[in-house]
Design an enzyme around this catalytic site. Structure first.
Site, PDB file in Angstrom:
ATOM      1  N   LYS A   1       0.954  -1.160   0.210  1.00  0.00           N
ATOM      2  CA  LYS A   1      -0.038   0.070   0.032  1.00  0.00           C
ATOM      3  C   LYS A   1       0.907   1.221  -0.045  1.00  0.00           C
ATOM      4  CE  LYS A   1      -0.134  -0.365   4.932  1.00  0.00           C
ATOM      5  NZ  LYS A   1      -1.041  -0.924   6.308  1.00  0.00           N
TER       6      LYS A   1
ATOM      7  N   TYR B   1      13.894  32.088   5.132  1.00  0.00           N
ATOM      8  CA  TYR B   1      12.656  32.834   5.654  1.00  0.00           C
ATOM      9  C   TYR B   1      12.756  33.098   7.032  1.00  0.00           C
ATOM     10  CZ  TYR B   1      10.383  31.347   1.286  1.00  0.00           C
ATOM     11  OH  TYR B   1       9.963  31.285   0.021  1.00  0.00           O
TER      12      TYR B   1
HETATM   13  C1  LIG Z   1      -0.165  -1.752   6.864  1.00  0.00           C
HETATM   14  C2  LIG Z   1      -0.703  -2.906   7.377  1.00  0.00           C
HETATM   15  C3  LIG Z   1      -0.156  -4.158   7.882  1.00  0.00           C
HETATM   16  C4  LIG Z   1       1.394  -4.208   7.888  1.00  0.00           C
HETATM   17  O1  LIG Z   1       2.081  -3.508   9.169  1.00  0.00           O
HETATM   18  P1  LIG Z   1       3.560  -3.627   9.266  1.00  0.00           P
HETATM   19  O2  LIG Z   1       3.606  -3.023  10.869  1.00  0.00           O
HETATM   20  O3  LIG Z   1       4.022  -2.467   8.294  1.00  0.00           O
HETATM   21  O4  LIG Z   1       3.953  -4.961   9.053  1.00  0.00           O
HETATM   22  C5  LIG Z   1      -0.786  -5.215   8.074  1.00  0.00           C
HETATM   23  N1  LIG Z   1      -1.933  -5.165   8.212  1.00  0.00           N
HETATM   24  C6  LIG Z   1      -2.969  -4.086   7.946  1.00  0.00           C
HETATM   25  C7  LIG Z   1      -4.220  -4.442   8.072  1.00  0.00           C
HETATM   26  C8  LIG Z   1      -2.180  -3.166   7.236  1.00  0.00           C
HETATM   27  O5  LIG Z   1      -2.947  -1.978   7.315  1.00  0.00           O
END
Ligand SMILES: *Cc1c(COP(=O)(O)O)cnc(C)c1O
Length: 817
Positions: free
Chosen positions: A489, A712
Site C-alpha cells: 500500500k 525565511y
Molecule cells: C499496513 C498494514 C499491515 C502491515 O503492518 P507493518 O507493521 O508495516 O508490518 C498489516 N495489516 C494491515 C491491515 C495494514 O494496514
C-alpha cells in the site's frame, strides 16, 4: 593445455561417490545454486544447499527448469527423478568446494587474491581493467566472495586464462581456510581492515589473522602497515612483501595527494625516486583503492610510467543493475559496463521479472574472453535469450553481427555503438523494457543516455536485493506452510509500485495488499498476476475491482451487500475484516450473526480469508492485549468456520507480530514495514537491510559574515558567520519542516551537518562551516548510517511516515545485483 571436460561420472569421482550409476550422460559446464537462474539446463549441476531456505525444497523447480543433475544430502530424494543423475553427499557445500578446488588444481595460472573489509570488488574490477591488455583474465563475477561465491568463481577457470583475480570475504572465524584452498593465490592483496563485520570475531587482531590466512602460501603480499598494526612481521604472509603507506616508511610511500578538477594527483617515493600518478576520481575511497592498484602494478614489475598511464584511464565500476524510467514509456535496465555470460544471465533474470511492458528488448555488445568460439558462444546466448523471453535483440559489434543467423527472433545488428546511435531515430523504442548490456569498450553509457530519462539531483535509491533479503529473513521465521501477504500500500511504503511487486511476485509471495483500488489497478496494468487484496474498496470502484480481478476487504454489511449487488458471477473471493481491538474498521462479535446470514444466503462471494490487525505487536507493554486480540480472533473465526463449512485463510500478524509472536502466524502473515528494513521489535538487530537511500546534491555554497541570517523569517542565524550549502530538497519532497533550524542533519562526505533556518518548499540550507565541500557534492538525507529511524526520532514520528512522505516527484532508481 586444453580445458577439462567434466562429465557427470568424473564429477561423481571427484566427490568420492562409489558405485555411481549414470542415468543420463551429461557434460557439466555450470554449477547452479538457484533453481530459477538456469542458462544451460543440460550442462547444469544443481546444488541443494542448506541456507536460509533448504535447496532440497527447490529440486522440483530445478527439474521443471530442465536440470537433470543434482547434488543433494538428503537420502530420501535419491529416487525423486528416475531420469536424473543424483549425487548423494554428506555436505552439499563441501561438495561444491571440492569440485572448485579440483578445477583450480588443474591449472597453474597466476592468481591474485584480494581480501579486506572494504573495496575488494572495486580493486578486483580495477585490476581487471589495468591488466586486461596483457592477460586473459578470469575473475569473480560481481562480488562473489563468500563460501558459495568463491567456488562458483573458481569453477570458471579454464585453460585459456592466464590470470585469475578473485576476492574472498569472511564474516566469522574459520571461514578463510576453505576459501584459500580454492583460490590458492600467488599474490595477496589486503585492501583495508575496518570495524565492519567485527561481530563474528573476538578481536580486530583475530579478524585480521583470519583474513591473512588467504595468503599463507602466497609469493607476494601487498599491504599497508596501518592495517596490520598489532602484528609482527613474522605474522605477515608472503615470501616477499610490498608495502604502501600514507603515514610511514614503505615501499610505496605516499608523499601527498592533491585534488584537481575532480581527480587526484598523487606523488610518492618508490625505491628512493619520486614518482607520480593521477587517479581519475575525487572521493577518498577511490583514492585509496587507486593507491592499492598502483602498489600492485609496481609490485608486479610495471614501470612507474606505465602504471601512471594505465591508472589515469580507470573508469567507475558499477556493479549493480539500475532500473529507470526511459523515453516513450519504456523501462531501462542499465548495465552498460560489463558483458560476460554469468552477469548476462543475472541481468536477463532481472529483465524477465519485469512485467510492466509487453515487450522485452536486449541491447547487447560482443562478449569477450569466454574461451569459446563465436559459434558456440552465440548459440548459447541465443538459447538463453529464448529461455528468458527476450522479444527483440539489438546486437552491437562485429562478432555478434556475424552470428546474426543464430538468433531466431526480431533482431537487428550494428557494427559499432556509433552506427547504432546514427540509426537511433529509426528504431522507435516504445512501451518496452530495454536491457542495455555491453562490454566497457563499447561505451554503452552513450546508449543509456539516449534512452533513459535523466534522473534529477534528488533521488531515492531502492536496493531490491536488500528488500529480497528482508523478505527472506521473515520467511525464515515462519512455520512451514505459512503464507505471506506483502503489504504494498501507499506506493509500497513510498518505495515503488510495479518495481517492488515484480520482485515480490518473482519471489513467490502469496498475496499483495493495497489500500485503494487505483493502486491495485496500476499493478494489474503493469502485469502483476498475484492475488491482490484492496483494503478500502470504495463502492464507486466495485466495477473496477471486478474488472481487474482485485479482492475487496469487507468490513461491514453495507459494503458486503453493495458488492454482492455488483457481482454477475459466483464465488468471488472476499476478505473479512474483524475488529479485535483496533476499533478502526471491521465486524465486531455482535455483527457476526447478520454477516453469516448474508454469507450463507448467497453464492456470489466466497470468503478467501478472515483477518484482524494487532494494535501493539512491537511492544512488550501490550503483550497481554495482543493475547486478548488473538483469543477474540480465534473465537470469532471459529464461529464463522462453523457456519461456512469451507476452509479460509486466517491472518492477524504484521511485521512485529512475526518477530515477537510466532504463535500469531496462523495460515498467513501480513508483512509490511519489515520488507522495507524496519521492525520496531528488532531495534538493535542487524539482520534487516537498508532498502532506501535518499540523496541530493549541493546546488550552491555561500559564505556568511557574522550575524547574517539564512532563509525565511531570518530564522537561521550564524553569529560567527560561516559557510552554507543549499540543497535541493524541501518539504514538498517530503523533508518535513520539523527538520528546520538544526533539528535535522544530513551527511556530506561522512560528516553530519545540521540544517540552518527553516526548510523551504523545494530547498533547505545546511551549515557546512569548516568542511571542504563544493557544488555538486553528494548529500545523504538518509541511508544505512543516518537511518530513517534516527530521522523519525528527531521529529517525533515513526519510520513509516518518513518513508511514505517522500514525494512522487523524487525520482526512484532501483538497484539489483
Ligand atoms: C499496513 C498494514 C499491515 C502491515 O503492518 P507493518 O507493521 O508495516 O508490518 C498489516 N495489516 C494491515 C491491515 C495494514 O494496514
Amino acid at each position: 593445455m586444453s580445458s577439462l571436460i567434466y562429465n557427470i561420472k568424473h564429477i561423481a569421482g571427484i566427490l568420492g561417490i562409489k558405485n555411481f550409476e549414470v542415468q543420463k550422460d551429461a557434460i557439466i559446464s555450470k554449477l547452479v545454486i538457484d533453481s530459477r537462474s538456469v542458462i544451460d539446463p543440460d550442462g547444469s549441476l544443481f546444488f541443494a544447499l542448506k541456507g536460509q531456505r533448504d535447496g532440497h525444497g527447490f529440486l522440483k523447480d530445478a527439474y521443471a527448469n530442465g536440470i537433470r543433475n543434482f547434488v543433494i544430502s538428503e537420502a530420501k530424494y535419491t529416487r525423486l527423478f528416475p531420469d536424473a543423475n543424483i549425487l548423494l553427499v554428506q555436505d552439499v557445500l563441501l561438495a561444491l568446494h571440492t569440485i572448485a578446488k579440483y578445477n583450480r588444481n588443474q591449472y597453474d595460472l597466476k592468481v591474485l587474491g584480494i581480501t579486506g573489509s572494504n573495496g575488494k570488488t572495486i580493486v578486483k574490477e580495477w585490476l581487471y581493467q589495468l591488466l586486461a591488455a596483457d592477460h586473459n583474465i578470469v575473475r569473480s563475477p560481481k562480488s562473489f566472495n563468500s563460501q558459495i561465491g568463491v567456488p562458483l568463481s573458481v569453477w570458471e577457470i579454464t585453460a585459456i586464462h592466464t590470470l585469475g583475480i578473485f576476492e574472498a570475504g569472511i564474516s566469522k572465524t574459520d571461514e578463510m581456510d576453505a576459501l584459500a584452498s580454492m583460490i590458492k593465490p600467488n599474490v595477496g592483496i589486503l585492501t583495508n581492515v575496518g570495524e565492519a563485520h567485527a561481530e563474528g570475531f573476538v578481536s580486530l587482531k583475530e579478524k585480521l589473522l583470519e583474513k591473512l590466512k588467504l595468503f599463507n602460501d602466497a609469493d607476494l603480499f601487498i599491504y599497508a602497515p596501518e592495517y596490520t598494526a598489532g602484528l609482527s612481521t613474522d605474522d605477515l604472509p608472503g615470501k616477499t612483501k610490498f608495502s604502501w603507506s600514507k603515514k610511514q616508511q614503505a615501499d610505496l610511500q605516499i608523499l601527498f595527494v592533491e585534488p584537481i578538477d575532480g581527480k587526484n594527483y598523487i606523488r610518492a617515493d618508490f625505491k628512493g625516486i619520486e614518482i607520480e600518478c593521477l587517479i581519475p576520481f575525487s572521493d577518498q575511497a577511490s583514492v585509496e583503492n587507486g593507491i592499492i592498484c598502483w602498489a600492485t602494478l609496481l609490485a608486479l614489475g610495471y614501470t612507474p610510467e606505465e602504471a601512471d598511464k594505465r591508472l589515469e584511464k580507470l573508469t567507475r565500476v558499477s556493479m549493480r543493475l539500475e532500473l529507470k524510467n526511459g523515453i516513450n514509456q519504456c523501462s531501462v535496465i542499465d548495465d552498460s559496463y560489463s558483458a560476460d555470460i554469468s552477469s548476462l544471465a543475472i541481468a536477463l533474470d532481472f529483465l524477465n521479472l519485469q512485467n510492466q511492458h509487453p515487450k522485452k528488448t536486449l541491447i547487447l555488445s560482443d562478449i569477450y574472453e569466454t574461451g569459446k568460439t563465436n559459434r558456440v558462444l552465440y548459440t548459447e546466448i541465443a538459447a538463453l535469450l529464448k529461455q528468458k523471453h527476450v522479444d527483440r535483440l539489438i546486437g552491437i559489434g562485429t562478432h555478434i553481427s556475424e552470428s546474426a543467423s543464430l538468433f531466431d527472433m526480431e533482431a537487428s545488428f550494428y557494427e559499432s555503438t556509433q552506427a547504432f546511435i546514427d540509426n537511433f531515430p529509426a528504431l522507435h523504442f516504445n512501451n518496452e523494457t530495454i536491457l542495455v548490456k555491453g562490454a566497457r569498450r563499447f561505451e554503452f553509457e552513450r546508449i543509456s543516455k539516449l534512452i533513459a530519462q535523466k534522473v534529477h539531483d534528488t533521488v531515492m535509491e531502492i536496493d531490491l536485493n536488500a528488500l529480497a533479503g528482508n523478505l527472506q529473513f521473515y520467511r525464515s521465521k515462519l512455520l512451514p506452510g505459512v503464507k505471506v501477504m506483502a503489504m504494498v500500500k501507499a506506493f509500497s511504503y513510498g518505495s515503488g509500485s510495479f518495481e517492488i511487486a515484480n520482485l515480490l511476485q518473482y519471489h513467490k509471495v502469496d498475496y499483495l495488499a493495497v489500500a485503494y483500488t487505483d493502486e491495485g489497478i496500476s499493478l494489474r496494468k503493469a502485469g502483476i498476476t498475484l492475488p491482490i487484496m484492496v483494503m478500502s474498496p470504495e463502492p464507486s470502484a466495485f466495477d473496477a475491482i471486478i474488472r481487474y480481478n482485485l479482492e475487496p476487504e469487507i468490513y461491514n454489511i453495507e459494503i458486503l451487500q453493495g458488492f454482492i449487488g455488483f457481482l454477475k458471477t459466483d464465488q468471488y473471493p472476499i476478505h473479512l475484516k474483524i475488529d479485535t481491538g483496533m476499533h478502526r474498521l471491521g465486524f465486531e462479535e455482535p455483527d457476526l450473526s447478520d454477516l453469516l446470514k448474508v454469507l450463507t444466503e448467497t453464492r456470489k462471494v466466497k470468503v478467501a480469508s478472515v483477518f484482524s490487525h494487532l494494535v501493539g505487536s512491537e511492544d512488550g507493554l501490550h503483550d497481554e492485549f495482543t493475547r486478548h486480540q488473538i483469543e477474540r480472533f480465534t473465537a470469532m473465526t471459529e464461529l464463522i468456520s462453523e457456519t461456512l463449512h469451507y476452509p479460509f485463510i486466517r491472518h492477524i500478524s504484521n511485521t512485529s507480530g512475526i518477530s515477537r509472536h510466532p504463535e500469531t502466524q496462523l495460515e498467513m502473515v501480513r508483512l509490511g514495514i519489515g520488507l522495507y528494513g524496519f521492525d520496531a521489535a528488532l531495534k538493535n538487530n542487524t539482520a534487516l537491510q537498508t532498502v532506501a537511500i535518499l540523496k541530493t546534491t549541493i546546488t550552491q555554497i555561500k559564505h556568511l559574515k557574522p550575524n547574517e541570517t539564512v532563509g525565511y523569517g531570518r530564522k537561521g542565524l550564524l553569529p560567527k558567520g560561516g559557510t552554507i550549502a543549499t540543497v535541493k530538497i524541501g518539504y514538498a519532497d517530503g523533508y518535513s519542516r520539523a527538520f528546520g533550524n538544526g533539528t535535522g542533519r544530513m551527511l556530506i562526505k561522512g560528516k553530519l551537518v545540521p540544517t540552518v533556518g527553516v526548510i523551504c518548499m523545494d530547498m533547505c540550507m545546511l551549515d557546512v562551516t569548516g568542511l571542504d565541500v563544493k557544488t555538486g557534492d553528494e548529500v545523504i538525507v538518509f541511508n544505512n548510517e543516518l537511518s530513517i529511524a534516527q530521522l523519525a526520532t528527531q521529529i517525533g514520528t515513526i519510520p513509516y511516515e518518513i518513508l511514505t512522505n517522500v514525494s512522487q516527484r523524487v525520482k526512484r532508481v532501483y538497484f539489483y545485483e
